[in-house]
Design a protein around this motif. Structure first.
Motif, mmCIF file in Angstrom:
data_model
loop_
_atom_site.group_PDB
_atom_site.id
_atom_site.type_symbol
_atom_site.label_atom_id
_atom_site.label_comp_id
_atom_site.label_asym_id
_atom_site.label_seq_id
_atom_site.Cartn_x
_atom_site.Cartn_y
_atom_site.Cartn_z
ATOM 1 N N PHE A 136 -29.403 6.960 -8.613
ATOM 2 C CA PHE A 136 -28.544 8.017 -8.072
ATOM 3 C C PHE A 136 -27.246 8.045 -8.871
ATOM 4 O O PHE A 136 -26.683 6.994 -9.192
ATOM 5 C CB PHE A 136 -28.240 7.761 -6.592
ATOM 6 C CG PHE A 136 -29.442 7.947 -5.708
ATOM 7 C CD1 PHE A 136 -29.666 9.154 -5.058
ATOM 8 C CD2 PHE A 136 -30.371 6.921 -5.557
ATOM 9 C CE1 PHE A 136 -30.786 9.342 -4.249
ATOM 10 C CE2 PHE A 136 -31.496 7.093 -4.759
ATOM 11 C CZ PHE A 136 -31.706 8.305 -4.111
ATOM 12 N N ASP A 137 -26.797 9.259 -9.165
ATOM 13 C CA ASP A 137 -25.552 9.381 -9.946
ATOM 14 C C ASP A 137 -24.876 10.698 -9.560
ATOM 15 O O ASP A 137 -25.548 11.659 -9.167
ATOM 16 C CB ASP A 137 -25.877 9.360 -11.449
ATOM 17 C CG ASP A 137 -24.660 8.994 -12.284
ATOM 18 O OD1 ASP A 137 -24.642 7.886 -12.868
ATOM 19 O OD2 ASP A 137 -23.693 9.797 -12.328
ATOM 20 N N VAL A 138 -23.553 10.721 -9.690
ATOM 21 C CA VAL A 138 -22.819 11.949 -9.368
ATOM 22 C C VAL A 138 -22.794 12.929 -10.540
ATOM 23 O O VAL A 138 -22.378 14.073 -10.382
ATOM 24 C CB VAL A 138 -21.353 11.657 -8.933
ATOM 25 C CG1 VAL A 138 -21.307 11.022 -7.551
ATOM 26 C CG2 VAL A 138 -20.629 10.793 -9.960
ATOM 27 N N ASN A 145 -22.093 -10.765 -6.642
ATOM 28 C CA ASN A 145 -21.216 -10.149 -7.644
ATOM 29 C C ASN A 145 -21.557 -10.694 -9.014
ATOM 30 O O ASN A 145 -21.713 -11.904 -9.175
ATOM 31 C CB ASN A 145 -19.753 -10.481 -7.337
ATOM 32 C CG ASN A 145 -19.310 -9.903 -6.005
ATOM 33 O OD1 ASN A 145 -19.445 -8.705 -5.764
ATOM 34 N ND2 ASN A 145 -18.808 -10.751 -5.128
ATOM 35 N N VAL A 146 -21.670 -9.804 -9.980
ATOM 36 C CA VAL A 146 -21.936 -10.253 -11.351
ATOM 37 C C VAL A 146 -20.781 -9.790 -12.225
ATOM 38 O O VAL A 146 -20.508 -8.596 -12.308
ATOM 39 C CB VAL A 146 -23.245 -9.644 -11.908
ATOM 40 C CG1 VAL A 146 -23.547 -10.194 -13.297
ATOM 41 C CG2 VAL A 146 -24.398 -9.913 -10.972
ATOM 42 N N HIS A 147 -20.106 -10.753 -12.826
ATOM 43 C CA HIS A 147 -18.998 -10.405 -13.711
ATOM 44 C C HIS A 147 -19.232 -11.081 -15.048
ATOM 45 O O HIS A 147 -18.987 -12.284 -15.198
ATOM 46 C CB HIS A 147 -17.662 -10.862 -13.122
ATOM 47 C CG HIS A 147 -17.370 -10.250 -11.785
ATOM 48 N ND1 HIS A 147 -17.347 -8.896 -11.588
ATOM 49 C CD2 HIS A 147 -17.111 -10.823 -10.586
ATOM 50 C CE1 HIS A 147 -17.074 -8.654 -10.306
ATOM 51 N NE2 HIS A 147 -16.933 -9.806 -9.682
ATOM 52 N N LEU A 148 -19.735 -10.313 -15.998
ATOM 53 C CA LEU A 148 -20.037 -10.909 -17.308
ATOM 54 C C LEU A 148 -18.784 -11.507 -17.930
ATOM 55 O O LEU A 148 -18.847 -12.515 -18.625
ATOM 56 C CB LEU A 148 -20.639 -9.856 -18.246
ATOM 57 C CG LEU A 148 -21.971 -9.261 -17.794
ATOM 58 C CD1 LEU A 148 -22.471 -8.217 -18.777
ATOM 59 C CD2 LEU A 148 -23.018 -10.355 -17.629
ATOM 60 N N SER A 149 -17.633 -10.894 -17.643
ATOM 61 C CA SER A 149 -16.411 -11.410 -18.267
ATOM 62 C C SER A 149 -16.053 -12.797 -17.717
ATOM 63 O O SER A 149 -15.432 -13.596 -18.415
ATOM 64 C CB SER A 149 -15.244 -10.442 -18.101
ATOM 65 O OG SER A 149 -15.170 -10.029 -16.781
HETATM 66 P P1 NAI Z 1 -20.258 4.422 -17.215
HETATM 67 O O1 NAI Z 1 -19.068 5.326 -17.099
HETATM 68 O O2 NAI Z 1 -21.089 4.515 -18.446
HETATM 69 O O3 NAI Z 1 -21.228 4.681 -15.960
HETATM 70 C C1 NAI Z 1 -20.791 4.843 -14.662
HETATM 71 C C2 NAI Z 1 -21.730 5.833 -13.997
HETATM 72 O O4 NAI Z 1 -21.425 5.871 -12.625
HETATM 73 C C3 NAI Z 1 -21.587 7.257 -14.546
HETATM 74 O O5 NAI Z 1 -22.872 7.766 -14.885
HETATM 75 C C4 NAI Z 1 -20.950 8.010 -13.384
HETATM 76 O O6 NAI Z 1 -21.350 9.365 -13.350
HETATM 77 C C5 NAI Z 1 -21.482 7.235 -12.207
HETATM 78 N N1 NAI Z 1 -20.698 7.343 -10.979
HETATM 79 C C6 NAI Z 1 -19.358 7.405 -10.826
HETATM 80 N N2 NAI Z 1 -19.040 7.462 -9.529
HETATM 81 C C7 NAI Z 1 -20.203 7.431 -8.833
HETATM 82 C C8 NAI Z 1 -20.526 7.485 -7.462
HETATM 83 N N3 NAI Z 1 -19.584 7.560 -6.518
HETATM 84 N N4 NAI Z 1 -21.824 7.458 -7.107
HETATM 85 C C9 NAI Z 1 -22.802 7.376 -8.053
HETATM 86 N N5 NAI Z 1 -22.551 7.357 -9.367
HETATM 87 C C10 NAI Z 1 -21.272 7.369 -9.752
HETATM 88 O O7 NAI Z 1 -19.709 2.977 -16.975
HETATM 89 P P2 NAI Z 1 -20.458 1.581 -17.284
HETATM 90 O O8 NAI Z 1 -19.980 1.057 -18.567
HETATM 91 O O9 NAI Z 1 -21.906 1.752 -17.059
HETATM 92 O O10 NAI Z 1 -19.831 0.666 -16.150
HETATM 93 C C11 NAI Z 1 -20.169 0.888 -14.798
HETATM 94 C C12 NAI Z 1 -19.415 -0.090 -13.900
HETATM 95 O O11 NAI Z 1 -19.804 -1.401 -14.203
HETATM 96 C C13 NAI Z 1 -17.888 -0.056 -14.084
HETATM 97 O O12 NAI Z 1 -17.296 -0.306 -12.828
HETATM 98 C C14 NAI Z 1 -17.610 -1.211 -15.026
HETATM 99 O O13 NAI Z 1 -16.324 -1.721 -14.874
HETATM 100 C C15 NAI Z 1 -18.642 -2.172 -14.551
HETATM 101 N N6 NAI Z 1 -19.051 -3.151 -15.530
HETATM 102 C C16 NAI Z 1 -19.221 -4.409 -15.045
HETATM 103 C C17 NAI Z 1 -19.662 -5.395 -15.847
HETATM 104 C C18 NAI Z 1 -19.848 -6.720 -15.226
HETATM 105 O O14 NAI Z 1 -20.044 -7.708 -15.923
HETATM 106 N N7 NAI Z 1 -19.783 -6.817 -13.934
HETATM 107 C C19 NAI Z 1 -19.964 -5.200 -17.269
HETATM 108 C C20 NAI Z 1 -19.806 -3.817 -17.677
HETATM 109 C C21 NAI Z 1 -19.352 -2.848 -16.823
#
Ligand code: NAI
Length: 228
Positions: free
Chosen positions: A115-117, A193-197
């Motif tokens: 699901f995506d917005v 929770n998964v935080h790669l960083s």
């Molecule tokens: P991205 O911008 O490529 O993808 C995010 C997606 O979520 C987009 O397709 C957007 O349309 C969608 N979206 C936004 N609000 C939404 C909602 N309310 N409902 C459904 N879909 C929604 O970003 P990316 O790089 O994929 O990162 C996604 C998340 O994961 C971010 O919060 C980022 O900080 C986090 N992240 C976490 C990592 C970790 O190790 N935990 C590693 C990389 C990213």
């Protein structure tokens, strides 16, 4: 098997045992001693024995561990004897990387939909499943119809708590959360929770510690190699 409260540290080590035992099983190994397993995994034999004692031991004196049995038992403890149906929320960079990773299926984790917005993504496929709009009724029905138990959150952190709340009200009981925010959920909902960083920072710490130890006592990695 009667289950007692197991520490999170032990639970954290089980997937690694499970992986190693799976590989041993695949390569036709039937039994292994804690000493051999310890050598393979670079943990102490007593740690292995202590960990397995939490679940009643599994081993037999003089025989070691039956690899297939142990693999299955640890799988059961980890809840891998049942398949899990998952949905992806947020099919962006990270979400698509996860949904395209086939290996989750081998462990019994199946993405059933995403699901995506973003309207540009609606109707498209990722990892063999469809991406749907985040319509509340559709999501609720999908979760019930497909018996979804895990939601994978790959959305911005500003959105995650509200979406998590909705998902819980639709019946989700497990959230694999990649958004960098803590999710306020009821006690009967499990969040991982998964935080790669975090992992990267741990690596950075170990590098720093190793560098300062090397500077102190002059031990180099070639010395370690020779000891193998
Ligand atoms: P991205 O911008 O490529 O993808 C995010 C997606 O979520 C987009 O397709 C957007 O349309 C969608 N979206 C936004 N609000 C939404 C909602 N309310 N409902 C459904 N879909 C929604 O970003 P990316 O790089 O994929 O990162 C996604 C998340 O994961 C971010 O919060 C980022 O900080 C986090 N992240 C976490 C990592 C970790 O190790 N935990 C590693 C990389 C990213």
């Amino acid at each position: 098997m009667e289950e007692k409260e197991i520490s999170q540290a032990v639970i954290g080590r089980l997937p690694r045992y499970y992986r190693y035992l799976g590989e041993l099983k695949m390569s036709g190994v039937d039994r292994i001693s804690s000493r051999e397993l310890s050598k393979l995994m670079h943990v102490t034999a007593s740690q292995i024995r202590q960990d397995f004692n939490n679940f009643g031991g599994f081993g037999q004196q003089g025989y070691g561990y039956n690899v297939g049995f142990l693999y299955e038992e640890i799988g059961k403890i980890l809840g891998l004897d049942n398949d899990h149906n998952m949905i992806l929320i947020g099919a962006g960079h990270l979400g698509q990387a996860l949904i395209n990773y086939m290996n989750f299926r081998n462990r019994g984790f199946f993405f059933r939909g995403a699901f995506d917005v973003n309207p540009d993504l609606w109707g498209k496929e990722a990892g063999g499943v469809k991406i749907y709009p985040c319509d509340d009724e559709k999501m609720k029905k999908f979760i019930a119809d497909e018996k979804i138990d895990i939601a994978v959150l790959c959305i911005p952190k500003t959105q995650a708590p509200a979406i998590a709340g909705k998902l819980v009200s639709y019946g989700i009981r497990g959230i694999w959360n990649f958004a960098h925010v803590d999710l306020p959920v009821p006690d009967d909902v499990q969040v991982e929770n998964v935080h790669l960083s975090d992992s990267l920072m741990k690596l950075s710490y170990n590098l720093r510690r190793h560098t300062s130890e090397t500077a102190k006592n002059g031990k180099k990695s070639e010395d370690w190699d020779r000891n193998l």
